[in-house]
Write a protein that holds these residues in place. Structure first.
Motif, PDB file in Angstrom:
ATOM      1  N   MET A 173       0.831  -1.203   0.000  1.00  0.00           N
ATOM      2  CA  MET A 173       0.000   0.000   0.000  1.00  0.00           C
ATOM      3  C   MET A 173       0.864   1.251   0.000  1.00  0.00           C
ATOM      4  SD  MET A 173      -2.612   1.437   2.925  1.00  0.00           S
ATOM      5  CE  MET A 173      -1.210   2.005   3.910  1.00  0.00           C
ATOM      6  N   THR A 189       0.529   4.527  -2.273  1.00  0.00           N
ATOM      7  CA  THR A 189       0.019   5.807  -1.756  1.00  0.00           C
ATOM      8  C   THR A 189       1.099   6.832  -1.465  1.00  0.00           C
ATOM      9  OG1 THR A 189       0.159   5.078   0.565  1.00  0.00           O
ATOM     10  CG2 THR A 189      -1.884   4.587  -0.627  1.00  0.00           C
ATOM     11  N   ILE A 212      -6.568   7.126   4.218  1.00  0.00           N
ATOM     12  CA  ILE A 212      -6.918   5.718   4.067  1.00  0.00           C
ATOM     13  C   ILE A 212      -8.131   5.374   4.935  1.00  0.00           C
ATOM     14  CG2 ILE A 212      -4.550   5.057   3.523  1.00  0.00           C
ATOM     15  CD1 ILE A 212      -4.233   4.018   6.338  1.00  0.00           C
ATOM     16  N   ALA A 241      -6.746   4.519  -0.518  1.00  0.00           N
ATOM     17  CA  ALA A 241      -6.528   3.120  -0.159  1.00  0.00           C
ATOM     18  C   ALA A 241      -7.521   2.680   0.908  1.00  0.00           C
ATOM     19  CB  ALA A 241      -5.103   2.914   0.356  1.00  0.00           C
ATOM     20  N   VAL A 286      -7.679  -0.491   3.592  1.00  0.00           N
ATOM     21  CA  VAL A 286      -7.027  -1.654   4.192  1.00  0.00           C
ATOM     22  C   VAL A 286      -8.130  -2.565   4.724  1.00  0.00           C
ATOM     23  CG1 VAL A 286      -5.388  -2.467   5.930  1.00  0.00           C
ATOM     24  CG2 VAL A 286      -5.033  -0.251   4.814  1.00  0.00           C
ATOM     25  N   TYR A 338      -6.506  -3.414  -0.240  1.00  0.00           N
ATOM     26  CA  TYR A 338      -5.433  -4.283   0.235  1.00  0.00           C
ATOM     27  C   TYR A 338      -6.033  -5.273   1.223  1.00  0.00           C
ATOM     28  CZ  TYR A 338      -2.927  -0.574  -2.027  1.00  0.00           C
ATOM     29  OH  TYR A 338      -2.502   0.331  -2.963  1.00  0.00           O
TER      30      TYR A 338
END
Length: 308
Positions: free
Chosen positions: A115, A119, A125, A186, A188, A214
């Protein structure tokens, strides 16, 4: 020989793959299974644990769960001399209880490193997490450490739900968070049900070129999600849960035979990228294991008396 399998969670690819592996290995070893499915209900799992002990099996295999709710049943199992193998259960390993998990720290560390490559050090995020589940808690430790080391990363929202419809409910939360935070690049999502929900949200908002996902875990269904055109799910840390189920049952058989050294076992994971899947035209788990043979560990926790 009879083994009681007491499952907390049983809806989703990971849980189906795991029980498939457990059943396959039980069949090969000539072990009869009595399976109790709690459907995510901790009180029901606690009751099933006590019922399992009362049925006097040779061993009890627990799939996911909370130590507090299972404690009375675990004490009954110990008093009855019934060995226990637990997979992702918040319980202290002991002479009677062997605790299994995956390499959560390694998986989380690797997907977060990927990630960061995408990024950079300064990014907004979204994090998917529900506390109280051992797998997610283990991964959260690594995540929090990573955030402390990379202060430019800004977690703008924490989302996630554990239910019989996790992906859809997480998708609703992710859409709201993405709409409220347009600079996010992003998500997670360290569980494949979270990741599938995040993918749905990103796609419905048309943000595939901007926001990447991710994840952790993989299955044939997950491979289809990761490899489809425009998919934002770019990397996942994983084991093969059919294999993990097989290892769990072999460990249970060894525990019953009093042939296990130690009371903790961690299954080694692998990191799978979207580019890797596409380059090898991988469409299912059989093809993935052929490409990444370390996902299959047929010799782990195997005694000479176990036929292959």
């Amino acid at each position: 020989m009879t083994v009681a399998v007491v499952r907390q969670l049983n809806v989703g690819d990971v849980y189906q793959d795991w029980i498939d592996g457990v059943q396959q290995q039980a069949d090969e070893l000539g072990i009869k299974l009595d399976v109790y499915n709690a459907d995510g209900d901790n009180a029901k799992q606690a009751l099933y644990m006590e019922q399992a002990v009362a049925s006097k099996p040779d061993g009890i295999l627990i799939g996911w769960g909370f130590g507090d709710s299972l404690a009375p049943g675990l004490k009954l199992a110990e008093d009855a001399g019934i060995p226990v193998v637990s997979y992702y259960v918040q319980v202290e390993p002991s002479e009677n209880v062997l605790a299994m998990d995956q390499g959560d720290d390694l998986m989380m560390k690797e997907i977060l490193a990927q990630m960061l490559d995408h990024t950079g050090e300064d990014a907004d995020i979204i994090y998917c997490y529900v506390p109280g589940y051992q797998a997610l808690d283990n991964r959260d430790v690594e995540y929090q450490s990573f955030l402390s080391e990379h202060s430019g990363l800004n977690q703008v929202a924490q989302i996630g739900v554990v239910s019989s419809n996790t992906a859809a409910e997480t998708a609703d939360q992710a859409k709201a968070a993405l709409t409220a935070n347009p600079n996010v690049t992003a998500i997670v999502a360290p569980w494949d049900e979270f990741a599938k929900g995040a993918v749905l949200a990103v796609e419905e908002l048309g943000l595939q070129d901007k926001v990447k996902v991710y994840g952790i875990d993989i299955s044939t269904a997950d491979i289809a999600v990761m490899t489809k055109d425009g998919s934002p799910w770019v990397v996942t840390g994983t084991t093969d849960h059919v294999n993990v189920g097989q290892v769990s049952m072999r460990t249970m058989a060894l525990k019953i035979a009093d042939q296990v050294d130690g009371n903790v076992l961690s299954i080694p994971p692998a990191i799978i990228t979207q580019d890797q899947l596409r380059a090898a035209s991988i469409q299912n788990m059989d093809q993935l294991i052929a490409e990444v043979p370390d996902l299959f560990t047929p010799d782990l926790m195997r005694a000479p008396w176990m036929a292959k």
